[in-house]
Design a protein around this motif. Structure first.
Motif, PDB file in Angstrom:
ATOM      1  N   TRP A   5      39.867 -25.776 -57.781  1.00 20.76           N
ATOM      2  CA  TRP A   5      39.358 -25.115 -56.583  1.00 20.76           C
ATOM      3  C   TRP A   5      40.220 -25.416 -55.367  1.00 20.76           C
ATOM      4  CZ3 TRP A   5      38.213 -28.931 -53.209  1.00 20.76           C
ATOM      5  CH2 TRP A   5      37.817 -30.163 -53.725  1.00 20.76           C
ATOM      6  N   GLY A   6      41.022 -26.454 -55.419  1.00 24.78           N
ATOM      7  CA  GLY A   6      41.908 -26.783 -54.312  1.00 24.78           C
ATOM      8  C   GLY A   6      43.026 -25.774 -54.127  1.00 24.78           C
ATOM      9  N   TRP A   7      43.297 -24.983 -55.158  1.00 30.10           N
ATOM     10  CA  TRP A   7      44.361 -23.983 -55.102  1.00 30.10           C
ATOM     11  C   TRP A   7      43.878 -22.653 -54.555  1.00 30.10           C
ATOM     12  CZ3 TRP A   7      49.108 -25.749 -55.801  1.00 30.10           C
ATOM     13  CH2 TRP A   7      49.260 -26.950 -56.487  1.00 30.10           C
ATOM     14  N   LEU A   8      42.603 -22.527 -54.266  1.00 28.83           N
ATOM     15  CA  LEU A   8      42.035 -21.243 -53.857  1.00 28.83           C
ATOM     16  C   LEU A   8      42.090 -20.988 -52.352  1.00 28.83           C
ATOM     17  CD1 LEU A   8      38.916 -21.074 -56.199  1.00 28.83           C
ATOM     18  CD2 LEU A   8      41.196 -20.086 -56.537  1.00 28.83           C
ATOM     19  N   GLY A   9      42.553 -21.956 -51.565  1.00 32.00           N
ATOM     20  CA  GLY A   9      42.610 -21.781 -50.108  1.00 32.00           C
ATOM     21  C   GLY A   9      43.424 -20.573 -49.689  1.00 32.00           C
ATOM     22  N   GLY A  10      44.528 -20.331 -50.369  1.00 31.21           N
ATOM     23  CA  GLY A  10      45.345 -19.161 -50.048  1.00 31.21           C
ATOM     24  C   GLY A  10      44.600 -17.864 -50.315  1.00 31.21           C
ATOM     25  N   LEU A  11      43.800 -17.843 -51.384  1.00 33.40           N
ATOM     26  CA  LEU A  11      42.994 -16.659 -51.685  1.00 33.40           C
ATOM     27  C   LEU A  11      41.966 -16.423 -50.580  1.00 33.40           C
ATOM     28  CD1 LEU A  11      42.053 -14.363 -53.537  1.00 33.40           C
ATOM     29  CD2 LEU A  11      40.620 -16.041 -54.719  1.00 33.40           C
ATOM     30  N   TYR A  12      41.307 -17.493 -50.150  1.00 30.53           N
ATOM     31  CA  TYR A  12      40.338 -17.356 -49.058  1.00 30.53           C
ATOM     32  C   TYR A  12      41.030 -16.862 -47.792  1.00 30.53           C
ATOM     33  CZ  TYR A  12      37.676 -20.483 -52.142  1.00 30.53           C
ATOM     34  OH  TYR A  12      37.064 -21.053 -53.207  1.00 30.53           O
ATOM     35  N   GLY A  13      42.207 -17.413 -47.520  1.00 28.39           N
ATOM     36  CA  GLY A  13      42.972 -16.978 -46.353  1.00 28.39           C
ATOM     37  C   GLY A  13      43.359 -15.518 -46.444  1.00 28.39           C
ATOM     38  N   CYS A  14      43.724 -15.082 -47.654  1.00 30.07           N
ATOM     39  CA  CYS A  14      44.083 -13.677 -47.879  1.00 30.07           C
ATOM     40  C   CYS A  14      42.897 -12.769 -47.556  1.00 30.07           C
ATOM     41  CB  CYS A  14      44.525 -13.515 -49.327  1.00 30.07           C
ATOM     42  SG  CYS A  14      44.710 -11.818 -49.875  1.00 30.07           S
ATOM     43  N   LEU A  15      41.738 -13.133 -48.054  1.00 31.39           N
ATOM     44  CA  LEU A  15      40.538 -12.334 -47.796  1.00 31.39           C
ATOM     45  C   LEU A  15      40.169 -12.369 -46.311  1.00 31.39           C
ATOM     46  CD1 LEU A  15      38.470 -13.393 -50.933  1.00 31.39           C
ATOM     47  CD2 LEU A  15      39.695 -11.238 -50.574  1.00 31.39           C
ATOM     48  N   PHE A  16      40.337 -13.524 -45.678  1.00 34.82           N
ATOM     49  CA  PHE A  16      40.034 -13.665 -44.261  1.00 34.82           C
ATOM     50  C   PHE A  16      40.944 -12.771 -43.417  1.00 34.82           C
ATOM     51  CE2 PHE A  16      40.993 -15.785 -40.210  1.00 34.82           C
ATOM     52  CZ  PHE A  16      39.733 -15.821 -39.643  1.00 34.82           C
ATOM     53  N   VAL A  17      42.251 -12.881 -43.629  1.00 32.78           N
ATOM     54  CA  VAL A  17      43.210 -12.115 -42.824  1.00 32.78           C
ATOM     55  C   VAL A  17      43.029 -10.619 -43.045  1.00 32.78           C
ATOM     56  CG1 VAL A  17      45.678 -11.609 -42.539  1.00 32.78           C
ATOM     57  CG2 VAL A  17      44.889 -13.975 -42.608  1.00 32.78           C
TER      58      VAL A  17
END
Length: 167
Positions: free
Chosen positions: A91-103
């Motif tokens: 789950w530590g690798w998912l930050g970029g995915l969350y950022g992608c969805l956020f942006v």
């Protein structure tokens, strides 16, 4: 093999325990980062128009951000520790995915709702999930149980969303 120096090792103002590394500095930097988020939404929305879609706009935004982070990492002379990288949970690798969805979501929302409504809805979502994550100590965060004060804060943010949207 000698470890690369960390930025706070070469910059005495950022050493652990230094008063500049305390909660006040964190709050100031987070406030500035939050304020810059208000600029990010309209900038990415306009970029999305220029490059044909919010997905393309987010992609270009991430490329620029990646280049900026690479330059900062080179300047700070930091590199990942291979052993520590192997210990990162899935789950530590998912930050970029969350950022992608956020942006992408911000770039999509700003033209439809405006900057202030988009950001208040985002903050409401962040605060609600943040309180839940804190309550359970999820992902290693310190446990901070849900209280009436925290619930009141969430209700005030939701009220803020409604007020900003109606005004």
């Amino acid at each position: 093999m000698t470890a690369w120096p960390r930025f706070w090792d070469i910059n005495p103002h950022l050493k652990r325990g230094n008063s500049l590394n305390g909660p006040l500095l964190a709050m100031i930097l987070l406030f500035v980062g939050g304020a810059l988020t208000a600029l990010q939404g309209p900038a990415n929305a306009r970029l999305s128009v220029g490059v044909g879609s919010v997905v393309n706009g987010a992609l270009v935004s991430f490329i620029i951000g990646t280049l900026a982070l690479a330059a900062i990492a080179l300047f700070m002379q930091v590199k990942p520790d291979g052993q520590a990288v192997r210990g990162v949970p899935w789950w530590g690798w998912l930050g970029g995915l969350y950022g992608c969805l956020f942006v992408t979501g911000i770039a999509w929302g700003v033209p439809r709702l405006g900057v202030s409504t988009t950001l208040t809805v985002v903050v409401a979502g962040q605060l609600i999930l943040g309180v839940i994550l804190d309550h359970y100590g999820a992902f290693g965060s310190p446990i901070q149980t849900i209280s009436w004060g925290r619930i009141g804060g969430i209700l005030l943010i939701i009220g803020g969303v409604l007020l900003v949207r109606r005004s």
